[in-house]
Scaffold this active site. Structure first.
Site, short mmCIF file in Angstrom:
data_model
loop_
_atom_site.label_atom_id
_atom_site.label_comp_id
_atom_site.label_asym_id
_atom_site.label_seq_id
_atom_site.Cartn_x
_atom_site.Cartn_y
_atom_site.Cartn_z
CE LYS A 58 -3.18 -2.53 2.47
NZ LYS A 58 -4.17 -3.24 3.58
CD GLN B 128 -2.86 -4.99 6.26
OE1 GLN B 128 -3.67 -3.93 5.85
NE2 GLN B 128 -3.50 -5.95 5.99
CG ASP C 199 -9.89 -0.06 5.48
OD1 ASP C 199 -9.14 -1.07 3.88
OD2 ASP C 199 -8.54 -0.89 6.02
N1 GUN Z 1 -6.77 -6.89 5.82
C1 GUN Z 1 -6.56 -7.75 5.23
N2 GUN Z 1 -7.71 -7.61 4.24
C2 GUN Z 1 -7.57 -5.90 4.31
C3 GUN Z 1 -8.46 -4.53 3.83
O1 GUN Z 1 -8.35 -4.12 2.84
N3 GUN Z 1 -7.88 -3.38 4.67
C4 GUN Z 1 -7.40 -3.56 6.03
N4 GUN Z 1 -7.40 -2.52 7.06
N5 GUN Z 1 -6.97 -5.28 7.05
C5 GUN Z 1 -6.83 -5.67 5.85
#
Ligand code: GUN
Length: 280
Positions: free
Chosen positions: A50, A94, A117
């Site tokens: 990211k 995350q 998100d």
């Molecule tokens: N863990 C796995 N996929 C995601 C996501 O799209 N966002 C976040 N914050 N954590 C994750």
């Protein structure tokens, strides 16, 4: 004839390029704050991906790493600080978090306009009401990919396998928003194959490698594999790709399918959040 492989990396790349152009053209200064708790290797790698996407398109990133032993109070304090920081437009904590930390509490603590998100009850509520101003990142990646690949959603029968709050439920809402007839299947569904075989669009987000076999897929269907499970250090999808490819019309691979689309959607949400903040 074997199915056409939908290249998620390529579609994500073109979305990222368009966002980079928009950031430059409009003189935007978007910033994404990332919060990584602990050292889970998959999470470390997702957050790194990211941050790389941010660097590539001109989004500033503000990376926070906290030890797995952090208290909920300390984590919520950091979220509060990021909420108050006007230079930050998106906050990504995350998941999964260590078990002593409530993902629900943390999600609900992120301010509405920075919830890139799209996991918070407000963002999800808006999505179910047809307002996609902050769509959950993975479902938004799936619908964007389907549209970019020329798959007709309106009037189709879409079957979603998996009912998580991060993928299955919001994906069902986004497909409904696009006039699909939607069936949602889950672990208690009886005779799963009888449902999946009716799908024009089959989206699978379960996390069980290879669970969708060729016999579960209608000839010519579009198959979207959202599963990403690490098996012996490699990513495995939920679909038995080689076998299903012989039946499907179009199929997404793992990796290079939905993974890059999720990151691109997160970037799009961050740019939109920045634009909205600039307009306030
Ligand atoms: N863990 C796995 N996929 C995601 C996501 O799209 N966002 C976040 N914050 N954590 C994750």
């Amino acid at each position: 004839m074997a199915a056409e492989i939908i290249d998620g990396r390529k579609i994500a790349d073109s979305l990222l390029s368009a966002l980079a152009e928009e950031i430059r053209g409009k003189g935007l200064k978007p910033k994404l704050a990332t919060v990584l708790v602990g050292e889970d290797p998959a999470s470390v790698s997702y957050v790194a991906g990211k941050i790389r996407a941010c660097e590539r398109i001109g989004v500033a990133s503000d990376a926070h790493r906290l030890p797995a032993s952090v208290t909920e109070g300390e984590l919520l304090k950091l979220v509060g600080k990021l909420n108050a920081d006007r230079s930050v437009h998106g906050i990504l904590v995350q998941f999964p978090l260590p078990p002593h930390l409530s993902e629900k509490k943390v999600t609900e603590a992120i301010s509405e306009e920075k919830d890139v998100d799209g996991f918070s009850p407000r963002s999800l509520g808006r999505l179910f009401g047809g307002d996609e101003s902050m769509p959950a990142a993975t479902p938004a990646g799936v619908t964007y990919l389907l549209e970019a690949a020329g798959v007709r959603i309106a009037g189709s029968h879409a079957v979603v396998v998996g009912r998580s709050i991060t993928v299955g439920k919001p994906l069902a809402a986004m497909l409904l928003n696009r006039d699909a007839t939607v069936t949602v299947c889950h672990s208690k569904t009886r005779d799963l194959a009888s449902h999946t075989r009716q799908a024009d669009i089959l989206c699978v987000a379960v996390g069980k490698p290879g669970m969708v076999s060729a016999g579960m897929v209608k000839k010519g269907a579009t198959v979207v594999d959202v599963g990403t499970t690490r098996v012996d250090g490699r990513l495995a999808g939920d679909v038995d790709f080689d076998a299903v490819r012989e039946v499907a019309g179009k199929i997404t691979p793992v990796p290079r399918g939905i993974g890059p689309m999720t990151i691109a959607s997160l970037m799009r949400n961050t740019v939109r959040a920045c634009e909205r903040a600039a307009a306030r």
